[in-house]
Scaffold this active site. Structure first.
Site, PDB file in Angstrom:
ATOM      1  N   VAL A 121       6.269  38.055  59.022  1.00 56.38           N
ATOM      2  CA  VAL A 121       5.369  39.195  58.773  1.00 56.38           C
ATOM      3  C   VAL A 121       5.586  40.309  59.801  1.00 56.38           C
ATOM      4  O   VAL A 121       5.670  41.489  59.452  1.00 56.38           O
ATOM      5  CB  VAL A 121       3.886  38.732  58.758  1.00 56.38           C
TER       6      VAL A 121
ATOM      7  N   LYS B 122      -9.058  30.949  53.443  1.00 56.64           N
ATOM      8  CA  LYS B 122      -9.141  32.243  52.744  1.00 56.64           C
ATOM      9  C   LYS B 122     -10.442  32.353  51.951  1.00 56.64           C
ATOM     10  O   LYS B 122     -11.078  33.409  51.952  1.00 56.64           O
ATOM     11  CB  LYS B 122      -7.927  32.419  51.833  1.00 56.64           C
TER      12      LYS B 122
ATOM     13  N   GLY C  80       4.815  36.370  51.543  1.00 57.24           N
ATOM     14  CA  GLY C  80       6.142  36.990  51.647  1.00 57.24           C
ATOM     15  C   GLY C  80       6.127  38.148  52.615  1.00 57.24           C
ATOM     16  O   GLY C  80       5.100  38.789  52.831  1.00 57.24           O
TER      17      GLY C  80
HETATM   18  P1  NDP Z   1       6.445  33.211  61.765  1.00 55.38           P
HETATM   19  O1  NDP Z   1       6.445  31.839  62.357  1.00 55.38           O
HETATM   20  O2  NDP Z   1       7.580  33.629  60.923  1.00 55.38           O
HETATM   21  O3  NDP Z   1       6.266  34.302  62.913  1.00 55.38           O
HETATM   22  C1  NDP Z   1       5.472  34.144  64.040  1.00 55.38           C
HETATM   23  C2  NDP Z   1       6.211  34.775  65.217  1.00 55.38           C
HETATM   24  O4  NDP Z   1       5.329  34.802  66.330  1.00 55.38           O
HETATM   25  C3  NDP Z   1       7.453  33.991  65.618  1.00 55.38           C
HETATM   26  O5  NDP Z   1       8.518  34.876  65.883  1.00 55.38           O
HETATM   27  C4  NDP Z   1       6.985  33.277  66.874  1.00 55.38           C
HETATM   28  O6  NDP Z   1       8.013  32.999  67.785  1.00 55.38           O
HETATM   29  C5  NDP Z   1       6.039  34.302  67.458  1.00 55.38           C
HETATM   30  N1  NDP Z   1       5.100  33.704  68.401  1.00 55.38           N
HETATM   31  C6  NDP Z   1       4.433  32.545  68.266  1.00 55.38           C
HETATM   32  N2  NDP Z   1       3.664  32.326  69.359  1.00 55.38           N
HETATM   33  C7  NDP Z   1       3.868  33.388  70.174  1.00 55.38           C
HETATM   34  C8  NDP Z   1       3.371  33.742  71.460  1.00 55.38           C
HETATM   35  N3  NDP Z   1       2.521  32.952  72.128  1.00 55.38           N
HETATM   36  N4  NDP Z   1       3.775  34.892  72.028  1.00 55.38           N
HETATM   37  C9  NDP Z   1       4.644  35.686  71.355  1.00 55.38           C
HETATM   38  N5  NDP Z   1       5.154  35.402  70.152  1.00 55.38           N
HETATM   39  C10 NDP Z   1       4.774  34.272  69.566  1.00 55.38           C
HETATM   40  O7  NDP Z   1       5.073  33.322  60.948  1.00 55.38           O
HETATM   41  P2  NDP Z   1       4.729  34.333  59.768  1.00 55.38           P
HETATM   42  O8  NDP Z   1       5.243  35.679  60.088  1.00 55.38           O
HETATM   43  O9  NDP Z   1       5.051  33.708  58.466  1.00 55.38           O
HETATM   44  O10 NDP Z   1       3.124  34.322  59.860  1.00 55.38           O
HETATM   45  C11 NDP Z   1       2.439  35.010  60.867  1.00 55.38           C
HETATM   46  C12 NDP Z   1       0.955  35.000  60.534  1.00 55.38           C
HETATM   47  O11 NDP Z   1       0.758  35.661  59.271  1.00 55.38           O
HETATM   48  C13 NDP Z   1       0.371  33.610  60.336  1.00 55.38           C
HETATM   49  O12 NDP Z   1      -0.973  33.628  60.724  1.00 55.38           O
HETATM   50  C14 NDP Z   1       0.452  33.380  58.836  1.00 55.38           C
HETATM   51  O13 NDP Z   1      -0.499  32.461  58.374  1.00 55.38           O
HETATM   52  C15 NDP Z   1       0.147  34.773  58.340  1.00 55.38           C
HETATM   53  N6  NDP Z   1       0.621  35.095  57.014  1.00 55.38           N
HETATM   54  C16 NDP Z   1       1.895  34.807  56.635  1.00 55.38           C
HETATM   55  C17 NDP Z   1       2.360  35.161  55.396  1.00 55.38           C
HETATM   56  C18 NDP Z   1       3.731  34.861  54.926  1.00 55.38           C
HETATM   57  O14 NDP Z   1       4.014  35.100  53.746  1.00 55.38           O
HETATM   58  N7  NDP Z   1       4.614  34.345  55.776  1.00 55.38           N
HETATM   59  C19 NDP Z   1       1.479  35.857  54.440  1.00 55.38           C
HETATM   60  C20 NDP Z   1       0.152  36.139  54.950  1.00 55.38           C
HETATM   61  C21 NDP Z   1      -0.234  35.765  56.186  1.00 55.38           C
HETATM   62  P3  NDP Z   1       8.842  31.600  67.664  1.00 55.38           P
HETATM   63  O15 NDP Z   1       9.427  31.568  66.299  1.00 55.38           O
HETATM   64  O16 NDP Z   1       9.831  31.695  68.749  1.00 55.38           O
HETATM   65  O17 NDP Z   1       7.822  30.524  67.876  1.00 55.38           O
HETATM   66  N1  HSE Z   2       1.372  30.299  53.423  1.00 56.75           N
HETATM   67  C1  HSE Z   2       0.581  31.296  52.797  1.00 56.75           C
HETATM   68  C2  HSE Z   2       0.732  31.203  51.308  1.00 56.75           C
HETATM   69  C3  HSE Z   2       0.992  32.662  53.277  1.00 56.75           C
HETATM   70  O1  HSE Z   2       1.664  30.538  50.844  1.00 56.75           O
HETATM   71  O2  HSE Z   2      -0.106  31.740  50.581  1.00 56.75           O
HETATM   72  C4  HSE Z   2       0.104  33.764  52.750  1.00 56.75           C
HETATM   73  O3  HSE Z   2      -1.167  33.699  53.328  1.00 56.75           O
END
Ligand code: NDP
Ligand code: HSE
Length: 402
Positions: free
Chosen positions: A12, A200, A297
């Site tokens: 994201v 949610k 996504g």
């Molecule tokens: P990812 O795991 O792809 O991204 C999270 C990022 O944050 C990684 O690069 C991770 O690093 C970094 N990170 C974790 N801990 C720390 C820290 N302490 N300090 C700095 N950086 C940190 O997750 P997503 O992008 O998929 O999801 C992010 C959030 O959005 C979550 O809450 C998820 O539930 C939510 N979300 C996701 C969706 C999706 O479609 N993916 C849709 C809607 C919401 P590293 O990888 O090195 O640990």
């Molecule tokens: N893991 C979640 C899903 C991301 O599949 O709906 C979006 O919140």
């Protein structure tokens, strides 16, 4: 110019940077100022990335920079996301997040802190990915007394169920695909066991009632027990299996639950497939409305985060009212919820099924040692008691009443 920081450069977070770059002309115009990413906080470095020079590893660099007025929290999890978000808000910096776990756990407290510090805590991306749903609830639907919210709120499980239903794929392969597409949570148990949909619906229920609905109190079942055989029966009945999350006002209280349901073609949710989500809302004067789009996504979710950034930019140090109080709202027990159930049972116990449940509709999916049947409507409690006495009981799925 407004300088922003992105915490977490994963699916994201990298999407947020990409959307801001790709749509900078319209974004700057709508925000009324240029919006530029000044810092990206992550644990890793990203050599070769066009934004590699903005990566920092110390949150204090961001918190202590007065130029940064808006922060996108896309790290996920409770900590350190909660601490960083609180620190930012207390420093008068608005926070825009996709982190539903944090919003479900501490939403009311974070909103109050934003209000006390003349800034905003916005979370459009926390429910339904790219679907506008938080802003409609906080703005366009405020004249309504909302009676029901029911939706498909998890993209990963809807993707898996669609692949199992339409292609006959197995659960594990479909989950792996959802992970590769960036839909799943870091620990996909949160998706497949229904915890993500539960958080949610807790957020939506809190906005619906203005109080805090704790997700721990919501009865939750995931999709891990759904099998290919279940789809054979569903096809036979011309029904669809969907993971539904709902909250309903009834008898002076609120009922909420997350579970797989069999739904018919008369349900507006039956054709919501793949990663798409939809949220059905019934208001007392509006009647029915539905919100549909990509539920997970990179870019759809990032688009919702950036829409919050634009809102924060437009409002500066003015707090946008969001009625979500820290007072807890107790939910009614689902024991009294009344519905039909589809049951699979071993061959030979048809007579016992009739004795326990009275009139039943038999379903033959052509399976050798078992049969299916649909009960008349009864309460959850009665169903649990009766099915406990059916020795050949295999499994059950609830049937949604239109
Ligand atoms: P990812 O795991 O792809 O991204 C999270 C990022 O944050 C990684 O690069 C991770 O690093 C970094 N990170 C974790 N801990 C720390 C820290 N302490 N300090 C700095 N950086 C940190 O997750 P997503 O992008 O998929 O999801 C992010 C959030 O959005 C979550 O809450 C998820 O539930 C939510 N979300 C996701 C969706 C999706 O479609 N993916 C849709 C809607 C919401 P590293 O990888 O090195 O640990
Ligand atoms: N893991 C979640 C899903 C991301 O599949 O709906 C979006 O919140």
């Amino acid at each position: 110019m407004i300088s922003i920081a992105v915490l977490g450069y994963g699916t994201v977070g990298s999407g947020v940077v990409e959307v801001i770059e790709k749509n900078k002309e319209v974004i700057d115009k709508r925000a009324g100022k240029k919006i530029r990413v000044k810092y990206i906080l992550d644990l890793r470095d990203f050599p070769g990335d066009p934004y590699a020079d903005r990566v920092v590893h110390d949150i204090n660099v961001i918190l202590q920079d007065p130029e940064v007025t808006i922060i996108c929290e896309t790290m996920g999890g409770n900590e350190p996301a909660f601490t960083y978000s609180m620190q930012a808000l207390k420093a008068g910096k608005s926070v825009c997040t996709s982190n539903k776990e944090l919003v479900a756990n501490h939403g009311a407290e974070l909103i109050r802190t934003a209000k006390e510090n003349y800034c905003n805590y916005l979370f459009e991306a926390s429910v339904g990915g790219g679907i506008p749903i938080i802003r409609p609830l906080n703005a366009a639907l405020t004249a309504e007394r909302i009676e029901l919210i029911s939706g498909i709120l998890n993209g990963t499980t809807n993707y898996i169920l669609t692949r199992m239903d339409q292609e006959g794929c197995d659960f594990e392969t479909s989950l792996k695909e959802a992970q590769e597409k960036g839909y799943a949570e870091r620990n996909p148990e949160a998706d497949v066991e229904g915890y993500d949909a539960c958080r949610k619906i807790a957020i939506l229920a809190s906005l619906m009632t203005g109080k805090t609905v704790r997700y721990e109190e919501i009865y939750t079942e995931g999709i891990t027990k759904i099998t290919r055989e279940d789809f054979l029966y569903a096809h036979k009945m011309n029904l669809f299996i969907k993971l539904l999350a709902s909250v309903r006002e009834a008898d002076g209280g609120y009922y909420a639950m997350v579970a797989p349901f069999l739904i018919g073609e008369n349900s507006p949710l039956h054709s919501v497939n793949d990663v798409f989500n939809a949220i059905f809302i019934r208001g007392n004067t509006l009647g029915d409305s539905m919100y549909y789009g990509r539920g997970a996504g990179k870019l759809p979710t990032a688009s919702a985060v950036v829409s919050d950034v634009i809102d924060c930019a437009k409002h500066g140090r003015t707090h946008i009212v969001c009625l979500w109080d820290e007072e807890k709202l107790p939910l009614c027990s689902i024991d009294g919820a009344y519905r039909r159930f589809f049951v699979r049972a071993q061959k030979g116990c048809e007579a016992k099924a009739r004795e326990l449940f009275g009139e039943i509709e038999l379903v033959d999916a052509g399976l050798e040692n078992e049969f299916g049947f649909v009960t008349a409507a009864l309460t959850e409690k009665e169903f649990a008691e009766k099915s406990g006495q059916l020795s050949g009981f295999i499994s059950r799925i609830r049937v949604e009443e239109a």
